[in-house]
Design a protein around this motif. Structure first.
Motif, PDB file in Angstrom:
ATOM      1  N   ALA A 110     -20.515 -25.875 -19.231  1.00 47.53           N
ATOM      2  CA  ALA A 110     -19.404 -25.192 -18.546  1.00 47.53           C
ATOM      3  C   ALA A 110     -19.914 -24.034 -17.597  1.00 47.53           C
ATOM      4  O   ALA A 110     -19.169 -23.806 -16.616  1.00 47.53           O
ATOM      5  CB  ALA A 110     -18.727 -24.352 -19.648  1.00 47.53           C
ATOM      6  N   GLY A 111     -21.257 -24.296 -17.408  1.00 51.58           N
ATOM      7  CA  GLY A 111     -21.826 -23.148 -16.326  1.00 51.58           C
ATOM      8  C   GLY A 111     -22.270 -22.199 -16.925  1.00 51.58           C
ATOM      9  O   GLY A 111     -22.512 -21.201 -15.900  1.00 51.58           O
ATOM     10  N   LYS A 112     -22.579 -21.796 -18.030  1.00 53.09           N
ATOM     11  CA  LYS A 112     -22.886 -20.481 -18.610  1.00 53.09           C
ATOM     12  C   LYS A 112     -24.224 -20.107 -18.034  1.00 53.09           C
ATOM     13  O   LYS A 112     -24.411 -18.929 -17.626  1.00 53.09           O
ATOM     14  CB  LYS A 112     -22.768 -20.257 -20.288  1.00 53.09           C
ATOM     15  CG  LYS A 112     -21.339 -20.792 -20.619  1.00 53.09           C
ATOM     16  CD  LYS A 112     -21.391 -20.681 -22.172  1.00 53.09           C
ATOM     17  CE  LYS A 112     -22.321 -21.729 -22.909  1.00 53.09           C
ATOM     18  NZ  LYS A 112     -22.068 -23.142 -22.492  1.00 53.09           N
ATOM     19  N   SER A 113     -25.268 -20.983 -18.464  1.00 50.94           N
ATOM     20  CA  SER A 113     -26.496 -20.537 -17.986  1.00 50.94           C
ATOM     21  C   SER A 113     -26.755 -20.406 -16.469  1.00 50.94           C
ATOM     22  O   SER A 113     -27.336 -19.974 -15.845  1.00 50.94           O
ATOM     23  CB  SER A 113     -27.466 -21.764 -18.485  1.00 50.94           C
ATOM     24  OG  SER A 113     -27.515 -21.627 -19.767  1.00 50.94           O
ATOM     25  N   THR A 114     -25.898 -21.484 -15.747  1.00 52.80           N
ATOM     26  CA  THR A 114     -25.624 -21.391 -14.226  1.00 52.80           C
ATOM     27  C   THR A 114     -25.288 -20.002 -13.826  1.00 52.80           C
ATOM     28  O   THR A 114     -25.985 -19.461 -12.694  1.00 52.80           O
ATOM     29  CB  THR A 114     -24.864 -22.597 -13.769  1.00 52.80           C
ATOM     30  OG1 THR A 114     -25.281 -23.767 -13.903  1.00 52.80           O
ATOM     31  CG2 THR A 114     -24.635 -22.511 -12.238  1.00 52.80           C
ATOM     32  N   ALA A 115     -24.294 -19.456 -14.343  1.00 53.30           N
ATOM     33  CA  ALA A 115     -23.909 -18.166 -14.100  1.00 53.30           C
ATOM     34  C   ALA A 115     -25.106 -17.131 -13.919  1.00 53.30           C
ATOM     35  O   ALA A 115     -25.421 -16.411 -13.302  1.00 53.30           O
ATOM     36  CB  ALA A 115     -22.788 -17.668 -15.015  1.00 53.30           C
ATOM     37  N   LEU A 116     -25.752 -17.331 -15.237  1.00 49.56           N
ATOM     38  CA  LEU A 116     -27.053 -16.372 -15.444  1.00 49.56           C
ATOM     39  C   LEU A 116     -28.034 -16.489 -14.249  1.00 49.56           C
ATOM     40  O   LEU A 116     -28.589 -15.367 -13.686  1.00 49.56           O
ATOM     41  CB  LEU A 116     -27.541 -16.445 -16.561  1.00 49.56           C
ATOM     42  CG  LEU A 116     -26.928 -16.098 -17.770  1.00 49.56           C
ATOM     43  CD1 LEU A 116     -27.909 -16.179 -19.118  1.00 49.56           C
ATOM     44  CD2 LEU A 116     -26.126 -14.606 -17.728  1.00 49.56           C
ATOM     45  N   ARG A 117     -28.260 -17.860 -13.819  1.00 50.87           N
ATOM     46  CA  ARG A 117     -29.308 -17.966 -12.829  1.00 50.87           C
ATOM     47  C   ARG A 117     -28.819 -17.523 -11.595  1.00 50.87           C
ATOM     48  O   ARG A 117     -29.636 -17.135 -10.725  1.00 50.87           O
ATOM     49  CB  ARG A 117     -29.565 -19.651 -12.718  1.00 50.87           C
ATOM     50  CG  ARG A 117     -30.547 -20.095 -13.975  1.00 50.87           C
ATOM     51  CD  ARG A 117     -30.974 -21.572 -13.767  1.00 50.87           C
ATOM     52  NE  ARG A 117     -29.940 -22.464 -13.523  1.00 50.87           N
ATOM     53  CZ  ARG A 117     -29.389 -23.307 -14.328  1.00 50.87           C
ATOM     54  NH1 ARG A 117     -29.724 -23.148 -15.697  1.00 50.87           N
ATOM     55  NH2 ARG A 117     -28.378 -24.267 -14.178  1.00 50.87           N
ATOM     56  N   LEU A 118     -27.513 -17.679 -11.107  1.00 47.60           N
ATOM     57  CA  LEU A 118     -27.073 -17.179 -10.166  1.00 47.60           C
ATOM     58  C   LEU A 118     -27.345 -15.363 -10.163  1.00 47.60           C
ATOM     59  O   LEU A 118     -27.318 -15.122  -8.874  1.00 47.60           O
ATOM     60  CB  LEU A 118     -25.424 -17.348  -9.902  1.00 47.60           C
ATOM     61  CG  LEU A 118     -25.262 -18.987  -9.772  1.00 47.60           C
ATOM     62  CD1 LEU A 118     -23.684 -19.380  -9.947  1.00 47.60           C
ATOM     63  CD2 LEU A 118     -25.572 -19.373  -8.111  1.00 47.60           C
ATOM     64  N   LEU A 119     -26.834 -15.020 -11.269  1.00 45.26           N
ATOM     65  CA  LEU A 119     -26.897 -13.575 -11.040  1.00 45.26           C
ATOM     66  C   LEU A 119     -28.396 -12.933 -11.019  1.00 45.26           C
ATOM     67  O   LEU A 119     -28.696 -11.758 -10.363  1.00 45.26           O
ATOM     68  CB  LEU A 119     -26.260 -12.894 -12.239  1.00 45.26           C
ATOM     69  CG  LEU A 119     -24.772 -13.045 -12.460  1.00 45.26           C
ATOM     70  CD1 LEU A 119     -24.442 -12.869 -14.061  1.00 45.26           C
ATOM     71  CD2 LEU A 119     -24.116 -12.169 -11.620  1.00 45.26           C
ATOM     72  N   ALA A 120     -29.333 -13.875 -11.365  1.00 37.20           N
ATOM     73  CA  ALA A 120     -30.743 -13.371 -11.437  1.00 37.20           C
ATOM     74  C   ALA A 120     -31.335 -13.858 -10.010  1.00 37.20           C
ATOM     75  O   ALA A 120     -32.386 -13.578  -9.845  1.00 37.20           O
ATOM     76  CB  ALA A 120     -31.566 -14.245 -12.587  1.00 37.20           C
ATOM     77  N   GLY A 121     -30.574 -14.699  -9.278  1.00 34.16           N
ATOM     78  CA  GLY A 121     -31.349 -15.173  -7.841  1.00 34.16           C
ATOM     79  C   GLY A 121     -32.222 -16.329  -7.911  1.00 34.16           C
ATOM     80  O   GLY A 121     -32.978 -16.597  -7.266  1.00 34.16           O
ATOM     81  N   LEU A 122     -31.942 -16.870  -9.100  1.00 35.78           N
ATOM     82  CA  LEU A 122     -32.734 -18.373  -9.403  1.00 35.78           C
ATOM     83  C   LEU A 122     -32.095 -19.304  -9.074  1.00 35.78           C
ATOM     84  O   LEU A 122     -32.677 -20.538  -8.876  1.00 35.78           O
ATOM     85  CB  LEU A 122     -33.210 -18.362 -10.860  1.00 35.78           C
ATOM     86  CG  LEU A 122     -33.941 -17.002 -11.611  1.00 35.78           C
ATOM     87  CD1 LEU A 122     -34.036 -17.398 -13.068  1.00 35.78           C
ATOM     88  CD2 LEU A 122     -35.178 -16.793 -10.771  1.00 35.78           C
ATOM     89  N   GLU A 123     -30.653 -19.331  -8.451  1.00 38.79           N
ATOM     90  CA  GLU A 123     -29.917 -20.480  -7.991  1.00 38.79           C
ATOM     91  C   GLU A 123     -29.233 -19.896  -6.968  1.00 38.79           C
ATOM     92  O   GLU A 123     -28.667 -18.736  -7.052  1.00 38.79           O
ATOM     93  CB  GLU A 123     -29.355 -21.262  -9.299  1.00 38.79           C
ATOM     94  CG  GLU A 123     -28.497 -22.482  -8.826  1.00 38.79           C
ATOM     95  CD  GLU A 123     -28.144 -23.300 -10.031  1.00 38.79           C
ATOM     96  OE1 GLU A 123     -27.450 -24.406  -9.691  1.00 38.79           O
ATOM     97  OE2 GLU A 123     -28.624 -23.101 -11.098  1.00 38.79           O
ATOM     98  N   THR A 124     -28.905 -20.729  -5.960  1.00 38.79           N
ATOM     99  CA  THR A 124     -28.072 -20.302  -4.705  1.00 38.79           C
ATOM    100  C   THR A 124     -26.632 -21.247  -4.787  1.00 38.79           C
ATOM    101  O   THR A 124     -26.676 -22.314  -5.078  1.00 38.79           O
ATOM    102  CB  THR A 124     -28.756 -20.721  -3.520  1.00 38.79           C
ATOM    103  OG1 THR A 124     -29.984 -20.021  -3.336  1.00 38.79           O
ATOM    104  CG2 THR A 124     -28.161 -20.375  -2.210  1.00 38.79           C
TER     105      THR A 124
END
Length: 251
Positions: free
Chosen positions: A42-56
């Motif tokens: 669902a994108g839970k970990s993706t949301a964290l990576r976005l907030l951390a600046g690890l993903e654009t």
């Protein structure tokens, strides 16, 4: 009104081999404790990576008022096996330019705050799973972050250890001034209800927010809070929300 620490605004993430995630909107105020739940993918970990600046993001915006003031606790402790607990916790301070003596002193204090004051010189192989995760939590909070992100950090631990670690997390949060915002990813609805002030449910189909529910009661939780009927109602309601967020093929 509390200051907004970070936000995802209309964020979409596109991948070549699957449907896109989003658009996702999530706002975090100072002192918020938010649990993210949703089906796998669902994108839970993706949301964290976005907030951390690890993903654009492919579309939309990631806002943060305190760049560099974010800490991340992963699913595994990721400790350096050759270094003792104090050196592991001191590492982010030393990388930030804090003098070694001060970094080690602050690391010792952080380890003591999570119950590892007697294990400063222990190597990761000498720590139990729960102790290693405590060391990882100490390494995250030693920098006094404004935003603390946790990606299912307690999933591999037994239920008693998980509860104690959540209580430690609540205590560390309550003792800070100003309090950090916390985002915690979990698949466990009981853990989400016990841990968070509000829970955000993501759709398994596209990662959009399908529901955001406040949790009753105050944090830290009183000793008998799990026996409170309001807790049971919140768990059952969230379980129904999570079931409704499942893709039709998996429901």
């Amino acid at each position: 009104m509390a200051e907004i620490i970070a936000a995802l605004e209309g964020v979409v993430v596109r991948y070549p081999d699957r449907a896109p995630i989003g658009p996702l909107d999530l706002s975090l105020a100072q002192g918020d404790i938010v649990a993210l739940v949703g089906p796998s993918g669902a994108g839970k970990s993706t949301a964290l990576r976005l907030l951390a600046g690890l993903e654009t993001p492919s579309e939309g915006h990631v806002r943060t008022t305190s760049p560099g003031r974010t800490a991340f606790v992963f699913q595994s402790p990721t400790l350096m096996p050759w270094a003792d607990a104090r050196a592991n916790v001191a590492l982010p301070l030393e990388l930030a330019g804090v003098p070694e003596a001060e970094a080690r002193e602050r690391a010792a204090a952080a380890l003591t705050s999570v119950g590892l004051g007697a294990s400063l010189a222990s190597r990761p192989r000498q720590l139990s799973g729960g102790m290693a995760m405590r060391a990882s939590l100490a390494r995250a909070v030693v920098t006094e972050p404004d935003l603390l992100l946790l990606d299912e950090p307690f999933a591999a631990l037994d239920s008693v250890t998980r509860r104690r670690l959540i209580e430690d997390l609540h205590r560390l949060w309550a003792d800070r001034s100003p309090r950090p915002a916390i985002v915690f990813v979990t698949h466990d609805v009981e853990e989400a209800v016990y841990l968070a002030q509000r829970t955000v449910v993501l759709s398994g189909s596209d990662g959009r927010v399908t529901r955001a529910r406040p949790t009753p009661g105050s944090i830290p939780r009183p000793a008998d809070w799990r026996a409170d009927p309001a807790c049971h109602t919140a768990v059952e309601t969230l379980a129904a929300d999570l079931a409704a967020a499942m893709p039709e093929a998996a429901a």
